[in-house]
Design an enzyme around this catalytic site. Sequence first.
Site, short mmCIF file in Angstrom:
data_model
loop_
_atom_site.label_atom_id
_atom_site.label_comp_id
_atom_site.label_asym_id
_atom_site.label_seq_id
_atom_site.Cartn_x
_atom_site.Cartn_y
_atom_site.Cartn_z
N VAL A 134 -13.91 13.02 -0.12
CA VAL A 134 -13.42 12.91 1.26
C VAL A 134 -14.58 12.47 2.15
O VAL A 134 -15.57 13.20 2.29
CB VAL A 134 -12.85 14.25 1.77
CG1 VAL A 134 -12.41 14.11 3.23
CG2 VAL A 134 -11.67 14.69 0.91
N LYS A 135 -14.45 11.27 2.70
CA LYS A 135 -15.47 10.79 3.63
C LYS A 135 -14.90 9.84 4.68
O LYS A 135 -15.32 9.83 5.82
CB LYS A 135 -16.63 10.12 2.88
CG LYS A 135 -16.23 9.07 1.86
CD LYS A 135 -17.44 8.70 1.00
CE LYS A 135 -17.03 7.82 -0.18
NZ LYS A 135 -18.16 7.57 -1.11
N THR A 136 -13.92 9.00 4.29
CA THR A 136 -13.34 8.05 5.26
C THR A 136 -11.91 8.39 5.64
O THR A 136 -11.31 7.68 6.45
CB THR A 136 -13.38 6.62 4.69
OG1 THR A 136 -12.64 6.58 3.46
CG2 THR A 136 -14.81 6.16 4.44
N LYS B 117 -2.76 -4.14 7.01
CA LYS B 117 -1.55 -4.04 7.84
C LYS B 117 -1.82 -4.56 9.24
O LYS B 117 -0.97 -5.23 9.83
CB LYS B 117 -1.07 -2.58 7.89
CG LYS B 117 0.14 -2.37 8.80
CD LYS B 117 0.63 -0.94 8.76
CE LYS B 117 1.84 -0.77 9.68
NZ LYS B 117 2.42 0.60 9.60
N HIS C 201 9.01 -30.50 -28.75
CA HIS C 201 10.05 -29.50 -28.50
C HIS C 201 9.71 -28.17 -29.16
O HIS C 201 10.50 -27.61 -29.93
CB HIS C 201 11.41 -30.01 -28.93
CG HIS C 201 11.93 -31.12 -28.08
ND1 HIS C 201 12.26 -30.96 -26.76
CD2 HIS C 201 12.14 -32.42 -28.36
CE1 HIS C 201 12.67 -32.10 -26.25
NE2 HIS C 201 12.60 -33.02 -27.19
N GLU D 110 2.56 -37.56 -24.16
CA GLU D 110 2.79 -36.84 -22.91
C GLU D 110 1.52 -36.12 -22.45
O GLU D 110 1.10 -36.21 -21.30
CB GLU D 110 3.91 -35.82 -23.08
CG GLU D 110 5.30 -36.41 -23.11
CD GLU D 110 5.84 -36.73 -21.73
OE1 GLU D 110 5.15 -36.48 -20.73
OE2 GLU D 110 6.98 -37.23 -21.66
N ASP E 46 -9.97 5.41 -6.90
CA ASP E 46 -10.39 5.38 -5.49
C ASP E 46 -9.22 5.79 -4.60
O ASP E 46 -8.09 5.35 -4.80
CB ASP E 46 -10.85 3.96 -5.14
CG ASP E 46 -11.80 3.93 -3.95
OD1 ASP E 46 -11.65 4.79 -3.07
OD2 ASP E 46 -12.67 3.05 -3.90
#
Length: 526
Positions: free
Chosen positions: A61-63, A134, A276, A328, A122
């Site tokens: 937990v940091k951001t 977003k 083919h 081809e 992450d």
Amino acid sequence: MNALLSVSDKTGIVEFAQALHALGIKLISTGGTAKLLADAQLPVTEVAEVTAFPEMLDGRVKTLHPKVHGGLLARRDVPEHMAALKSHGIDTIDLLVVNLYPFEATVAKPGCTLEDAIENIDIGGPAMVRSAAKNWKDVGVLTDATQYPAVLEELKKNGKLSDKLRFALSVAAFNRIANYDAAISNYLSAINEDGTHAAFSGQSNSNFVKLQDLRYGENPHQSAAFYRDLYPAPGSLVSAKQLQGKELSYNNIADGDAAWECVKTFEAPACVIVKHANPCGVAVGKDAFEAYSKAFQTDPTSAFGGIIAFNRTVDLAAAQAVSKQFVEVLMAPAYTPEALELFKAKANVRVLQISLDGVKRDGKTAWERGLNSHDVKRVGSGLLIQTADNHELQRADLKVVTKLAPTAQQLEDLLFAWKVAKFVKSNAIVFCKDGMTMGVGAGQMSRLDSARIASIKAEHAQLSLRGTAVASDAFFPFRDGLDVVIDHGATCVIQPGGSMRDQEVIDAANERGVAMVFSGVRHFRH
């Protein structure tokens, strides 16, 4: 302008941050990235100073904080949003630079444990990326170091990012998150209750990148596009560089893949001609010219308008031979300047170059040798997924089941025929001799009919089947198919075996005086 930088892969991040600082952009960062920037004598503000809350739970937990996500998500054109930021003392974040914990690389390592995998999922990174992506009209989000130059160019030129670039960065960001989540889902849903890994995951999340739109699909009334794997195998068709010619069609690509996958299985100089979806001529020789000359002899009629693949450099002699026919697509790992100059006169011929560097080296995995790990087939509202047919038959695998054993030369022909049969649509019967296909029967509902067609093809090409080796991709259910190939000149046969009537077929081979070996492996190709 404020930029938040938090990267796992630190490639180019110091140089990028230095350029941002020179433009007057404030730098905010986390953990190891902040230390790296500070060590480079850059003024950087730790995220913990912004949030007034320390990193915790070993960095888990940091951001995840309103002062981060508020700064990313606030719409600058909505007064209420800006007022909310002001009242809570939140600054906008205008540029986000994030790449994620290396989950894919971690789980690809031998011996990776579930604990290793979990710790490399992450959480804060994807959350920030989604927020910034977003709000793309106000925030630029970078998820890969390759994006740094384009962003710096616009910032230096205009002082801001264009809507076009911000939207492109947003799309790339959501694609990265989708790929990341898919990798996690595929990995975790393949773990059994006892901790072992299942062969197939409980949910299949495939990721492909569009290479180009095609003029149409198999038929003109169908639309189509060409995609590649997110991480393509080396030496595969999707890595081709088109040197000249018209745009590739859907059928060109499908047939080209069949030709290329076949030709790269040979060690000796080889040529494969496909029409083919089926090889109509395959041969090895001392060089590209000889290989092509022999392959073309198999079925000159079908070779008209075919797809030609070489596993060696196409020189002038080979180019001159090929250019006499309507082609081809032409594929090879390289071309001499003289060969390319010759093909300029045939501007419509699609000339592709595909590197074979590193492919087929000993000690490498199937993927590293340019082979797909899985095959996928679309069915109504579903998929059939299987491991790819990468089995490579060795001489030691062969079981002689007849009184007469094949000679050394016959063994060479049998192994060659078997290699070709693997790429012929089932039911497949392939006559070969001296490193060259002599008659190919493909895709028939009856193996007996495939045998007859192969002999008819040889007759039309004025090739004698006397003394040939024959490969059958699956067992002969009755002796009649074996009798047909012997009647037309076969003196040795390779087949998987495994029929209830194996003994009947073996007895027929002994009666007719031919050698027969079992491979123990079937090569159906539908």
